[in-house]
Scaffold this motif. Structure first.
Motif, PDB file in Angstrom:
ATOM      1  N   ASP A  55      17.147 -12.911  59.032  1.00 49.00           N
ATOM      2  CA  ASP A  55      17.713 -12.803  57.683  1.00 49.00           C
ATOM      3  C   ASP A  55      16.678 -13.370  56.707  1.00 49.00           C
ATOM      4  O   ASP A  55      15.714 -14.035  57.119  1.00 49.00           O
ATOM      5  N   SER A  83      18.979  -8.046  56.135  1.00 50.80           N
ATOM      6  CA  SER A  83      19.385  -8.865  54.994  1.00 50.80           C
ATOM      7  C   SER A  83      20.554  -8.247  54.235  1.00 50.80           C
ATOM      8  O   SER A  83      20.714  -7.027  54.206  1.00 50.80           O
ATOM      9  N   GLY A  84      21.350  -9.122  53.617  1.00 54.05           N
ATOM     10  CA  GLY A  84      22.456  -8.656  52.788  1.00 54.05           C
ATOM     11  C   GLY A  84      21.968  -8.225  51.415  1.00 54.05           C
ATOM     12  O   GLY A  84      22.748  -7.732  50.600  1.00 54.05           O
ATOM     13  N   TYR A  85      20.678  -8.408  51.140  1.00 49.36           N
ATOM     14  CA  TYR A  85      20.107  -8.052  49.838  1.00 49.36           C
ATOM     15  C   TYR A  85      19.061  -6.957  50.047  1.00 49.36           C
ATOM     16  O   TYR A  85      18.235  -7.045  50.939  1.00 49.36           O
ATOM     17  N   SER A  86      19.101  -5.953  49.232  1.00 48.29           N
ATOM     18  CA  SER A  86      18.181  -4.826  49.411  1.00 48.29           C
ATOM     19  C   SER A  86      17.367  -4.564  48.150  1.00 48.29           C
ATOM     20  O   SER A  86      16.962  -3.446  47.902  1.00 48.29           O
ATOM     21  N   ASP A  87      17.136  -5.617  47.333  1.00 48.20           N
ATOM     22  CA  ASP A  87      16.379  -5.387  46.105  1.00 48.20           C
ATOM     23  C   ASP A  87      14.897  -5.187  46.407  1.00 48.20           C
ATOM     24  O   ASP A  87      14.366  -5.638  47.419  1.00 48.20           O
ATOM     25  N   HIS A  90      12.345  -8.293  47.087  1.00 51.18           N
ATOM     26  CA  HIS A  90      12.342  -8.881  48.433  1.00 51.18           C
ATOM     27  C   HIS A  90      11.595  -7.987  49.420  1.00 51.18           C
ATOM     28  O   HIS A  90      10.859  -8.462  50.287  1.00 51.18           O
ATOM     29  N   ALA A  91      11.811  -6.690  49.293  1.00 54.75           N
ATOM     30  CA  ALA A  91      11.132  -5.762  50.194  1.00 54.75           C
ATOM     31  C   ALA A  91       9.620  -5.831  49.998  1.00 54.75           C
ATOM     32  O   ALA A  91       8.844  -5.835  50.957  1.00 54.75           O
ATOM     33  N   TYR A 102      12.885  -3.039  57.377  1.00 57.81           N
ATOM     34  CA  TYR A 102      13.709  -3.813  56.436  1.00 57.81           C
ATOM     35  C   TYR A 102      15.045  -3.085  56.337  1.00 57.81           C
ATOM     36  O   TYR A 102      15.113  -1.955  55.861  1.00 57.81           O
ATOM     37  N   SER A 104      19.359  -3.263  55.517  1.00 51.00           N
ATOM     38  CA  SER A 104      20.434  -3.968  54.806  1.00 51.00           C
ATOM     39  C   SER A 104      21.653  -4.132  55.701  1.00 51.00           C
ATOM     40  O   SER A 104      21.980  -3.265  56.507  1.00 51.00           O
ATOM     41  N   LYS A 105      22.339  -5.263  55.547  1.00 52.47           N
ATOM     42  CA  LYS A 105      23.625  -5.478  56.218  1.00 52.47           C
ATOM     43  C   LYS A 105      24.706  -4.732  55.450  1.00 52.47           C
ATOM     44  O   LYS A 105      24.606  -4.588  54.231  1.00 52.47           O
TER      45      LYS A 105
END
Length: 539
Positions: A55, A83-87, A90-91, A102, A104-105
């Motif tokens: 995570d 990860s719960g975030y897919s912005d 972050h990627a 990469y 997303s959850k």
């Protein structure tokens, strides 16, 4: 087994992932977990997993900070971010740390399986590549003496590729050649009445003895030297003289020629002719000295002592009319090499080019043509013997002698040689000699009995008393495939039988048939059978 570690601050995710991953199907195992980046760092350092699923947002240390530290420490494993975030930010940040994927959850089971399968396949390909690289490096250490020996011979006869005629391409063992002068001393064994009665195998033993005597004699006068064989009757000493006056060097070379003449004749009762080439300032002109050495013999150039067949090359040496031997070393070497490799077209072209040059000479007698026929047949016979093929099944000595005695002009010699080359190459390529079939039958039986062991072609060559390179040619000519391919096919077929019995796990089967690297075994198994080992067990 591929090792997988999972780092996530949600206990439910950790539990779900461990239960959802198809471990057996992937050939993988769980090696550790953690709920924050700091603990994850310790787990990864301790277990060195092949795959890390992590995570990004976690207490104490984030996934990004953990990855940054791991890469700084040289961690080479695959990293999958879940990860719960897919912005985008972050990627993009994750890309700096060579992230494999990469995601997303929440993630579906088919997606998880697909991602991990792709990563495992990538790992298997990288492992196979590493193994091939290691095998290549290992083989190079094994073959280095052979490669360097062949390099010396090629440099001496002038068959090196142009790219290698550069001082920067000298093998490490021969770097001292750059600082030395060079001269070659040719040794020719004369086929007198006694020598003609020798069998090919006896002749081979005598050549081995000649090499020992020549090296022992030469090293007493010239410590830095090499010895190389050219073909059935010719060999070569490559001398690297130290500093000194030319007259002193010439005297030592004459002394060497006389000692070689006496020693080989005294110990082996073989008649020899010695030729001394010109001294060269650079090794790239070594082949010129070689041609000069044998030209000195052929043209009966300056004879250094009346009681010895030792000749010194001189520029513009006169030759006796009708006695010019267009028998260059490079041609002889190339013909022998072509016959060893069963290269019929190449051998034909060499003979045609050679006869074309011969036809330019005047006054060549019938006896001279027949003498050349005997010498060329000797080259072919010995080169094939080195490849493990004795020509007794195809031609008798009486038949060859009778046919040579009927040759009158060079064109007849060319047709006769080309006919023999065609018959030999056809026999080797399509039928194989009875001796070869016996050898290959032994090899295949041995493979079926010892496939689980670390078998090598070198090991089998010691058992059948044929060099590894020539044994490789023999095996492929008769079976249609290389030794390694045949061994692999036998192992995989046996593995398939064991897997279908369903009494053993994949790694047990792999070890049973001689593979300690399980991913490499799986890769080979799929390549040959079209399916993974685990698929065969489940079907």
């Amino acid at each position: 087994m591929w090792k997988i570690a999972i780092i996530d601050d949600e206990r439910q995710v950790l539990k779900g992932m461990k239960g959802a991953i198809p471990w057996d199907e992937l050939g993988a195992e769980w090696v550790g977990e953690a709920m924050n980046g700091e603990d994850g760092l310790e787990v990864i350092r301790l277990t060195q997993p092949d795959i890390v699923i992590t995570d990004l947002y976690m207490p104490v240390m984030s996934g990004l900070d953990m990855m940054e530290q791991l890469r700084k420490e040289g961690f080479q494993g695959k990293i999958i971010i879940l990860s719960g975030y897919s912005d985008f930010e972050h990627a993009r940040a994750a890309l700096r740390f060579h992230v494999t994927d990469y995601v997303s959850k929440p993630i579906s089971l088919p997606t998880l399986k697909s991602i991990l399968s792709n990563v495992v396949q990538e790992l298997e390909e990288e492992e196979e590549k590493r193994i091939r690289q290691w095998e290549l490096e290992f083989k190079m250490t094994l073959y280095e003496p052979f490669v360097e020996k062949e390099w010396v011979r090629s440099a001496a006869v002038g068959t090196l590729d142009h790219a290698y005629k550069d001082s920067t391409r000298l093998p490490p063992s021969y770097l001292y050649w750059q600082e030395r002068k060079h001269v070659t001393v040719g040794i020719e064994l004369i086929r007198d009445e006694r020598a003609r009665c020798l069998s090919v195998s006896d002749w081979n033993l005598f050549r081995f003895a000649v090499s020992n005597i020549a090296c022992e004699v030469a090293r007493k006068l010239f410590p830095e030297m090499e010895y190389t064989e050219l073909h059935s009757t010719r060999a070569l000493l490559i001398i690297h003289p130290g500093p000194g006056h030319p007259e002193q060097l010439e005297g030592k070379l004459e002394e060497l020629g006389i000692r070689l003449n006496d020693s080989i004749g005294g110990y082996l009762k073989l008649v020899t002719r010695i030729g001394i080439g010109g001294v060269k300032d650079t090794w790239t002109k070594l082949s010129d000295s070689t041609e000069e050495a044998f030209r000195a013999m052929d043209q009966r150039a300056l004879r250094v002592a009346s009681a010895h067949e030792v000749y010194m090359y001189r520029e513009n040496s006169s030759s006796e009319p009708g006695n010019v031997a267009l028998f260059p070393v490079k041609f002889s070497y190339k013909l022998a090499t072509a016959m060893k490799a069963s290269q019929e077209a190449e051998a034909h072209q060499l003979v045609l080019d050679y006869i074309t040059e011969m036809n330019k000479q005047e006054g060549l007698s019938q006896g001279y043509v027949q003498m050349l026929g005997s010498e060329l047949w000797g080259i072919i016979t010995y080169s094939l013997y080195e490849s493990g093929l004795v020509l007794d099944d195809l031609f008798t000595n009486d038949q060859i002698a009778k046919e040579i005695s009927s040759l009158i002009v060079p064109d007849q010699l060319a047709r006769w040689l080309m006919d023999k080359i065609t018959r030999i190459c056809s026999s080797r390529q399509w039928k194989g000699s009875s001796k070869h079939r016996q050898v290959v039958d032994f090899m295949t039986s041995y493979i079926h009995e010892h496939y689980a062991e670390e078998l090598t072609l070198a090991e089998l060559s010691d058992k059948v008393f044929i060099s590894r390179n020539h044994l490789s040619i023999i095996f492929k000519n008769i079976t249609g495939e290389t030794f390694n391919n045949y061994l692999t096919r036998v192992r995989i077929e046996k593995a398939r039988e064991l897997l279908m019995e369903r009494n053993m796990l994949v790694y047990e089967v792999a070890e049973q048939v001689g593979y300690k690297n399980i991913p490499y075994f799986s890769t080979l198994f799929k390549k040959i059978t079209g399916m993974n080992p685990t698929e065969l067990i489940k079907n």
